[in-house]
Structures are given as structure tokens and as C-alpha cells.
Design a protein around this motif. Structure first.
Motif, short mmCIF file in Angstrom:
data_model
loop_
_atom_site.label_atom_id
_atom_site.label_comp_id
_atom_site.label_asym_id
_atom_site.label_seq_id
_atom_site.Cartn_x
_atom_site.Cartn_y
_atom_site.Cartn_z
N ILE A 369 -21.91 50.84 18.73
CA ILE A 369 -20.44 50.27 19.16
C ILE A 369 -20.61 49.30 20.11
N ASP A 370 -21.38 49.75 21.19
CA ASP A 370 -21.46 48.67 22.51
C ASP A 370 -22.21 47.27 22.16
N SER A 371 -23.18 47.51 21.35
CA SER A 371 -23.88 46.35 21.06
C SER A 371 -23.05 45.53 20.18
N LEU A 372 -22.10 46.17 19.04
CA LEU A 372 -21.72 45.62 18.07
C LEU A 372 -20.56 44.67 18.83
N MET A 373 -19.88 45.35 19.53
CA MET A 373 -18.92 44.66 20.60
C MET A 373 -19.46 43.44 21.38
N ALA A 374 -20.60 43.61 21.69
CA ALA A 374 -21.46 42.52 22.52
C ALA A 374 -21.63 41.38 21.55
N LEU A 375 -22.11 41.75 20.53
CA LEU A 375 -22.36 40.81 19.45
C LEU A 375 -21.34 40.00 18.95
N ALA A 376 -20.08 40.67 18.84
CA ALA A 376 -18.71 40.22 18.44
C ALA A 376 -18.21 39.10 19.39
N LYS A 377 -18.42 39.52 20.87
CA LYS A 377 -18.16 38.67 21.66
C LYS A 377 -18.89 37.41 21.79
N ALA A 378 -20.04 37.66 21.98
CA ALA A 378 -20.79 36.39 21.57
C ALA A 378 -20.74 35.27 20.58
N ASP A 379 -19.93 36.03 19.39
CA ASP A 379 -19.66 35.10 18.15
C ASP A 379 -18.66 34.19 18.69
N ILE A 380 -17.97 34.37 19.60
CA ILE A 380 -16.76 33.69 19.66
C ILE A 380 -17.27 32.08 20.37
N THR A 381 -17.30 31.42 19.56
CA THR A 381 -17.68 29.95 20.15
C THR A 381 -16.82 28.81 19.88
N SER A 382 -15.47 29.27 19.56
CA SER A 382 -14.71 28.02 19.15
C SER A 382 -14.36 27.17 20.38
N LYS A 383 -13.93 26.05 20.12
CA LYS A 383 -13.72 25.10 21.14
C LYS A 383 -12.08 25.17 21.30
N ASN A 384 -11.42 25.77 20.54
CA ASN A 384 -9.87 26.05 20.91
C ASN A 384 -9.86 27.01 21.93
N ARG A 385 -9.23 26.49 23.03
CA ARG A 385 -9.30 27.54 24.26
C ARG A 385 -8.53 28.63 23.89
N GLU A 386 -7.34 28.29 23.57
CA GLU A 386 -6.19 29.35 23.19
C GLU A 386 -6.50 30.37 22.42
N LYS A 387 -7.32 30.03 21.38
CA LYS A 387 -7.96 30.99 20.30
C LYS A 387 -8.99 31.91 21.08
N VAL A 388 -9.99 31.21 21.94
CA VAL A 388 -10.77 32.05 22.63
C VAL A 388 -10.04 33.17 23.53
N LEU A 389 -8.97 32.74 23.94
CA LEU A 389 -8.26 33.58 25.07
C LEU A 389 -7.66 34.60 24.21
N ARG A 390 -7.05 34.36 23.01
CA ARG A 390 -6.43 35.27 22.17
C ARG A 390 -7.45 36.45 21.97
N TYR A 391 -8.68 35.83 21.39
CA TYR A 391 -9.60 36.81 20.96
C TYR A 391 -9.95 37.81 22.29
N ARG A 392 -10.24 37.04 23.37
CA ARG A 392 -10.76 37.79 24.60
C ARG A 392 -9.75 39.02 24.93
N ASN A 393 -8.41 38.57 25.10
CA ASN A 393 -7.47 39.53 25.37
C ASN A 393 -7.44 40.53 24.39
N ASN A 394 -7.51 40.46 23.30
CA ASN A 394 -7.46 41.54 22.09
C ASN A 394 -8.72 42.42 22.36
#
Ligand code: CTP
Length: 477
Positions: A369-394
Motif C-alpha cells: 500500500i505505501d508503494s502504491l500511494m507513492a506511485l499515485a502521488k508521483a502520477d500527479i503531473t497536472s499543470k492545473n494547480r487547483e487540481k493538484v492541490l485538491r488531489y494532494r489534500n484528498n
């Protein structure tokens, strides 16, 4: 230049003593000298001897025995005139100085005894052709006939002789040039680089194992995207990794574009590298979107979709591993699982994060699970700052819930509190579908939070489900 201050390992004063006593001329060469100058750790030292390398190795091991009472294990390779042993954390190898001559069209050189300069000449790049004297009078003196120091200072990989000839002799050197550039963040000198493009087809004659060793070193370098971009610019990528090339490009239809999945993949790989991910998590990053080209569709009104790319991608993993002769073991299964599950945390984070969804994720990822979360976080490469912030918070919410639920329900190493055997024994059943139905009902109830991960509660649910299925306990009747 003299580097004697850096030769602090006790083996060097022993080599100095034995070499002078028995009149051998000896030099440390190659990667060890390069890494010494770059202050990089290096665990093996190649020594070139004017004369017989095996003889000096034997004498040195005897000297160590005299001093320390125990003799290192000396491994001799008579047919190559080399020997090696380990001493206080260093692996030391001795070889006689060599001159190699190639007849055109043949990869097998004629090898003869040579001078130190001839030995330096036959090496791949100027930064790998430095020699350091280990004899008393000149201890630590650097011999740099091909301006390797200057190239180190200019951060350049350069073939100090005709690169076409050098790459024809050993095509692996083209991959080594890119690997060193990627590890050290160096440039490749233009003539050397052009020769790589000219000779790229020779890469096909290399064994998969040798290619993979270099590729893994590129993947493990601090910013692996640099190495992959060099492989691409040198036109080597289609030769060794065509699937990655098909990720390249952006298509636009009805004013809707998808991202360049090659650039995105490399960004994700870099993110995993910055977070210090291990080799297999880096492979998972490299392959996470590998099936996007195969699953790409354009559907109005959504635009571009890649439905199922995670499952098709997971299916492609064993074939890619087999081709690269990577191990077909738990590491391959880990990469496959990461590719299959890589979208799950982000899908979860897009919605209201329920306990049940988090438990199911924990159940499927288990220990990874920890590796999967690390990969999922790394997968956020959107240029849309709002979207990135929302994902990070969630993600923060998902991680907190993962922790809470894990402490409470121990799903990570889920073992059913009522086993198939328990069910068979209680109802006096031979293997049959009903057992699976009861087990799934219990598992779902735990994951959905209807019952706790507890034997008593699970047993009660077994009885209830058994009744619904018309089962009865033979011992009771
Ligand atoms: N070498 C070469 N051509 C090759 C491989 C090696 O000329 N295809 C020479 C280089 O001088 C190199 C030395 O042999 O420095 C030792 O090779 P190796 O141990 O494979 O690499 P290192 O340069 O030591 O680097 P690393 O340990 O990072 O692989």
C-alpha cells in the motif's frame, strides 16, 4: 596532479610495499580513479600491472596473511590473466597491462602485453582512462594522456579515440556513455554522440542481460528522464524499448488534446526517483501507462479516454520483463500489481473518501500500500494547480484513513477470521460453491464495515448466510 591524500584505504600502502619489493609497476585505473576525483563512493578497484597481475595478487594476499593472520580468498582467472580478492570492504582486481588489436569485421581482439598508455588507450572514454600510480616514488601521481581531467571538469563524456571504431568493438559502450551521462548529469561530446546515432544498430547484437544492466543504472540515476531523453535523441530507444516510443506525441481532435504520455511517464519516473523509490517502483512508474496507446479512444463529449489501460498494462508487464531478462519473481509481480492498481488511489481521492473504499484499497494492495500511494502521488503531473492541490489534500485524508483503519481492522495482511476449512467442517461439506459464497460475504461485510475483523462476529454471519443458503450443521441434527 597527485591524489595520495585520497588513497587512505590500507590496501594501497600494502600494494605500494609489495610492488616496490618485487619490482612490479602498478596503477589503479578506470572507474575507481574517476570516482575518486568525483568524490563518489566506489567499492572496487581495478589495478593494472606491468607484467603478471596474478603474481602480484598472490604476493599481496601473502603479505596480508603475514600482517593479519588470515589470507583473503584469491580468485584467479588464468585464461584472462586476472585475479581478485576482497579486503576491508574493497574488491581489488589485478590484470596485466594490455594492448588490444582488432581485425576489421571481428569483435574478438588480439590481446598482447602492453604499456600503461596502450592500456589507457583501449578504454572507452577519457574519464575512464585515467591511471594512478601506486609505486613508492610516484605514489598517487595521476597519468592523464587523453585529457580526462579536463572532461571531468567540463562534465563531458568523450571518446578519446575514433568513436566509430570504439563502438564497433563493443556496442555496449554506447549505452555506457548514456548511462554515465545520466548518473553524473554530464553531456556527451557531439562527435561521440553522433557516432552513437551512426552505430545504434550494433546495439542489437548485445545480450539482453548487458542492455538491462545499463538500463537499470539509468533508471536508478538521480534524474532518470535525462537518460531516457538521451536514449531517445540517440535513436536507441526504438531499438531497445519500442513500447516507450509509442507513448510519444499529442493528438488533437475537436480542439481536445491528450497529454504526451512519454513526457508524463518520464515526469512520474523522476518524481519516484526524487522520493528515493527503489528499482522496482521505478519500473512500475516507467510502465504505469504503457498500454495507453493500445486503449486510446476518442468519445464525445468526454474526449480522449484510455479505458482499461491499467489492466492491459499489467498484462504487458511479464512479456516486457521476459524480454529484458528481468527476474520473473515477486519483483515482477509487484510491478504488475502496481501497474494494475495505479489509478485506484486517485479515483478514491476524486470522490468522498469513504471507509469502505479505503478498506478495499488496503485489502487489494496489502503490504504494498505505501508503494502504491507513492506511485499515485508521483502520477500527479497536472499543470492545473487547483487540481493538484485538491488531489494532494484528498491524499492526506486517504493516508489518515488508511492508518486509522489499519490499526482497527488489520486489513493489510487480511486473513479471513473464518476459514474455508472452518466452514467445511461445521457444515460437513466437501469443496463446493457455498463455501466461496460464505467467505466472500464475510470478507465484504468486513470491508464494508458491517462487522469487525473478528472471529465471533464473522462466525455469526457464517451461521446467518448458511441458513439463507439452506445449509444445516449435521452434528446438530
Ligand atoms: N571499460 C571499457 N569498455 C567497456 C567496459 C569497461 O573500456 N565496455 C573500461 C573502462 O576504463 C572502465 C573500466 O573498464 O572504467 C572498468 O569497467 P566497469 O567496472 O564496467 O565500469 P566502471 O567504469 O568501473 O563504472 P561502474 O563501476 O559504474 O560500472
Amino acid at each position: 596532479m597527485n591524489l595520495k591524500e585520497k588513497l587512505t584505504h590500507p590496501v594501497f600502502s600494502l600494494i605500494e610495499k609489495v610492488a616496490d619489493r618485487n619490482r612490479h609497476q602498478v596503477y589503479a585505473v578506470g572507474g575507481f580513479v574517476r570516482d575518486l576525483l568525483l568524490n563518489r563512493p566506489c567499492a572496487d578497484v581495478d589495478c593494472v600491472v606491468m607484467g603478471n597481475g596474478i603474481e602480484l595478487g598472490r604476493e599481496l594476499c601473502e603479505e596480508i596473511e603475514k600482517k593479519q593472520g588470515s589470507k583473503p580468498d584469491l580468485h584467479e582467472f588464468g585464461q584472462f590473466g586476472t585475479c581478485k580478492f576482497e579486503f576491508e570492504g574493497l574488491e581489488i582486481e589485478f590484470v596485466g597491462a594490455r594492448r588490444e588489436t582488432y581485425t576489421p569485421g571481428s569483435r574478438k581482439p588480439t590481446v598482447e602485453a602492453g604499456t600503461i598508455e596502450e592500456d589507457q588507450w583501449r578504454r572507452d572514454f577519457s574519464i575512464n582512462a585515467l591511471a594512478l600510480s601506486l609505486n613508492k616514488a610516484t605514489f598517487g601521481d595521476l597519468t592523464d594522456p587523453f585529457n580526462g581531467i579536463e572532461d571531468l571538469q567540463n562534465q563531458t563524456i568523450r571518446s578519446h579515440r575514433d568513436p566509430d571504431q570504439s563502438f564497433e568493438e563493443d556496442p555496449l559502450r554506447m549505452l555506457r556513455a548514456i548511462r554515465f551521462a545520466s548518473q553524473l548529469f554530464f553531456d556527451i561530446e557531439p562527435e561521440t554522440f553522433d557516432a552513437i546515432i551512426r552505430n545504434k544498430e550494433h546495439i542489437r547484437s548485445l545480450s539482453a542481460e548487458r542492455i538491462t544492466e545499463e538500463l537499470n543504472k539509468i533508471i536508478l540515476s538521480p534524474k532518470p528522464s535525462y537518460g531516457f531523453k538521451l536514449l531517445d535523441a540517440a535513436e536507441i530507444l526504438p531499438v531497445i524499448f519500442p513500447e516507450l516510443c509509442t507513448l510519444k506525441g499529442v493528438e488533437t481532435r475537436n480542439k481536445k488534446s491528450h497529454k504526451d504520455n512519454f513526457e508524463h511517464t518520464l515526469e512520474v519516473l523522476d518524481h519516484v526517483a526524487y522520493a528515493n523509490g527503489n528499482l522496482w517502483l521505478r519500473w512500475a512508474a516507467l510502465l504505469h501507462d504503457i498500454a495507453k496507446p493500445k486503449t486510446k479512444r476518442f468519445e464525445e463529449p468526454r474526449g480522449w479516454t484510455f479505458h482499461g489501460h491499467e489492466f492491459i498494462g499489467g498484462k504487458m508487464v511479464p512479456g516486457i520483463f521476459r524480454r529484458f531478462k528481468l527476474p520473473m519473481d515477486e519483483n515482477m509481480r509487484f510491478v504488475k500489481k502496481m501497474v494494475e492498481l495505479h489509478l485506484r488511489p486517485i479515483i478514491l481521492a476524486e470522490d468522498i473518501v469513504t471507509d469502505s473504499a479505503v478498506r478495499r484499497l488496503l485489502f487489494e494492495a496489502g503490504e504494498d500500500i505505501d508503494s502504491l500511494m507513492a506511485l499515485a502521488k508521483a502520477d500527479i503531473t497536472s499543470k492545473n494547480r487547483e487540481k493538484v492541490l485538491r488531489y494532494r489534500n484528498n491524499f492526506v485524508i486517504v493516508e489518515r484513513k488508511l492508518k486509522e483503519l489499519e490499526e482497527k481492522d488489520r486489513i493489510r495482511n487480511f486473513q479471513p477470521p473464518v476459514s474455508g476449512n472452518d466452514i467445511m467442517e461445521y457444515y460437513g461439506l466437501a469443496p463446493c460453491a457455498e463455501i466461496g459464497i460464505i467467505k466472500t460475504r464475510i470478507k465484504d461485510a468486513i470491508l464494508d464495515g458491517e462487522i469487525e475483523n473478528d472471529r465471533q462476529q464473522a462466525w455469526a454471519l457464517m451461521l446467518k448466510t448458511g441458513e439463507e443458503l439452506g445449509l444445516s450443521c449435521p452434528k446438530k441434527s
